[in-house]
Design an enzyme around this catalytic site. Sequence first.
Site, PDB file in Angstrom:
ATOM      1  N   SER A 152       0.813  -1.212   0.000  1.00  0.00           N
ATOM      2  CA  SER A 152       0.000   0.000   0.000  1.00  0.00           C
ATOM      3  C   SER A 152       0.843   1.257   0.000  1.00  0.00           C
ATOM      4  O   SER A 152       0.323   2.349  -0.195  1.00  0.00           O
ATOM      5  CB  SER A 152      -0.908   0.011   1.236  1.00  0.00           C
ATOM      6  OG  SER A 152      -0.144  -0.013   2.428  1.00  0.00           O
ATOM      7  N   HIS A 173      -3.448  -4.065  -5.207  1.00  0.00           N
ATOM      8  CA  HIS A 173      -3.681  -3.474  -3.891  1.00  0.00           C
ATOM      9  C   HIS A 173      -5.128  -3.643  -3.474  1.00  0.00           C
ATOM     10  O   HIS A 173      -6.007  -2.897  -3.894  1.00  0.00           O
ATOM     11  CB  HIS A 173      -3.286  -1.992  -3.911  1.00  0.00           C
ATOM     12  CG  HIS A 173      -3.456  -1.326  -2.580  1.00  0.00           C
ATOM     13  ND1 HIS A 173      -3.743   0.015  -2.464  1.00  0.00           N
ATOM     14  CD2 HIS A 173      -3.395  -1.809  -1.315  1.00  0.00           C
ATOM     15  CE1 HIS A 173      -3.839   0.318  -1.181  1.00  0.00           C
ATOM     16  NE2 HIS A 173      -3.635  -0.775  -0.472  1.00  0.00           N
ATOM     17  N   GLU A 185      -6.745  -1.751  -6.574  1.00  0.00           N
ATOM     18  CA  GLU A 185      -5.900  -0.905  -7.417  1.00  0.00           C
ATOM     19  C   GLU A 185      -4.900  -1.794  -8.144  1.00  0.00           C
ATOM     20  O   GLU A 185      -4.109  -2.496  -7.510  1.00  0.00           O
ATOM     21  CB  GLU A 185      -5.165   0.136  -6.571  1.00  0.00           C
ATOM     22  CG  GLU A 185      -6.084   1.185  -5.961  1.00  0.00           C
ATOM     23  CD  GLU A 185      -5.341   2.175  -5.085  1.00  0.00           C
ATOM     24  OE1 GLU A 185      -5.672   3.372  -5.131  1.00  0.00           O
ATOM     25  OE2 GLU A 185      -4.419   1.749  -4.348  1.00  0.00           O
ATOM     26  N   ASN A 223      -4.539   6.434  -1.562  1.00  0.00           N
ATOM     27  CA  ASN A 223      -3.691   6.987  -0.501  1.00  0.00           C
ATOM     28  C   ASN A 223      -2.988   8.269  -0.927  1.00  0.00           C
ATOM     29  O   ASN A 223      -2.473   9.004  -0.079  1.00  0.00           O
ATOM     30  CB  ASN A 223      -2.664   5.949  -0.047  1.00  0.00           C
ATOM     31  CG  ASN A 223      -3.267   4.963   0.933  1.00  0.00           C
ATOM     32  OD1 ASN A 223      -4.207   5.281   1.651  1.00  0.00           O
ATOM     33  ND2 ASN A 223      -2.737   3.754   0.952  1.00  0.00           N
TER      34      ASN A 223
END
Length: 533
Positions: A152, A173, A185, A223
């Site tokens: 991540s 991800h 992802e 993120n």
Amino acid sequence: MTAEDGVAPVAADGVAAVAADRIAPGAADRVAPGALDRTTPVAVVGTGTMGRGIAQVALAAGHQVWLYDAAEGRAKTAADAIAVRIDRMVEKGKLPAGDYAARLLPAASLSELADCGLVIEAIAEQLHVKQGLFAELENIVSVDCLLATNTSSLSVTEIAGSLSRPGRFVGLHFFNPAPLLPLVEVVSGFATDEAAAACAYETAKAWGKTPVRSADTPGFIVNRIARPFYAEAFRLYEERVADPATIDAVLRECGGFKMGPFELTDLIGQDVNEAVTRSVWQAFFQDPKFTPSLAQQRLVQSGRLGQKSGQGWFSYGEGAQRPEPATEPPADAPDRITVHGDLGPAKALVKLAQEAGIEVGFEDDAEPYIELRGGGQLFPTDGLPAGAYEGEDFLVFDWSFDYAAATRIALAAGPRTGQKARAEAAGLFQAMGKKVTYIPDVPGMIVARTIAMLVDLAADAVAREVASQEDADTAMRLGVNYPVRLLDWAAEAGELTVACVLRNLHEYHPTGRYGPTPGLLGRIDPLEYRDLR
């Protein structure tokens, strides 16, 4: 929102050598496009929370699944736990009956993964450990086996950097809990072949997930774009604008976010959230848009990590009570207001006022605001504090994605605003069924500065081709449960309005943190932006 959970590092030795004929000389460094056939075995390395969740997803999709962990006996323990979960789902009718237990196999060594068509790593977030694992796997699996990392925060490109065949390496991800959250992802590193990324994408889709494509950028999509949701709240706290409970309440009840950033980071773990923020900031060469919070750093240093430690921004011990947000006492509503100009996204307030029995008049005006009976003027914030307006009795109110659904409104009054205007403004929103919170007169208030920054980073990610607009909006909706598709909302509300808030914030905080990115400015008429006040 995902993080590795203390999985034991994979050993760097003790793996049997693979037969030489498994690596065919001159074989193409490519993975066939399309989803993996369900007869293809899949392996998951690392059996913590994420590893178990990913294994469960692959198992439910029909694959034979191998589990490996460097800690002796842990793969068997994980397999047993997954089997119990699967049995419960079958009993509840959430999965059809099947041979799940027979297809879930703990591996004693990495060499047992030789026949797998996909290996997903979910071990500790340590670069050298991941690199060591994949260096071993490269000598074990066949050349058409897809290698994937669930990292991540680390660079997919860097993890694959020492591989002889980095083209078949990709980021997959998943979000925690993997069996429940739909988003995946699919991250292409610098050397990832398009066929490998396409295979990973189609496989995630075949597993019932919603995959999105991302370039290998710090934080990937979610993120990266989500950092301001936490950072702005923590900055407001550091500036003593409001306490955590109040900021959370405003973002939740006015902004429409499912959770506030303080309660959410307590749930995630302050150490985990702070580490991701710091990692993204450092990866962007300390770009001020991603600057970590000193207050959060102090929280981590003190061991107050959130729910898991019993204390974070809030207390979680036995009998602990959550502090109440600052809320204004009841006040009398005006019997009449005048709406000037087009309130844009806030136009729903007109109907709410009328339904509350308040007479509403209208005046054509270039400047949108609500004129109170007593003469006070109430503006939707444009990033300037109320005190920046000339004259007396000026107030500003915060943004909301949905003013009709909002149950709380944040207000700020200028230094020349009298108590009568303050009370009348509070009474107006209370008559509409909303709680009212007054905050100090700071640029951008709470929700507006948060939304503006989120939109700015989303537009920047799309402009830099980190992801398509469709994938960026989908990722934020599914990955962090945002109430709207950010860029779609901005297009409707007006990117110029967003840029106005950021430019005004930059005027008060000229650090580079708030200056609009070229990605956002590219969506705006340059002449209109030039003429912003």
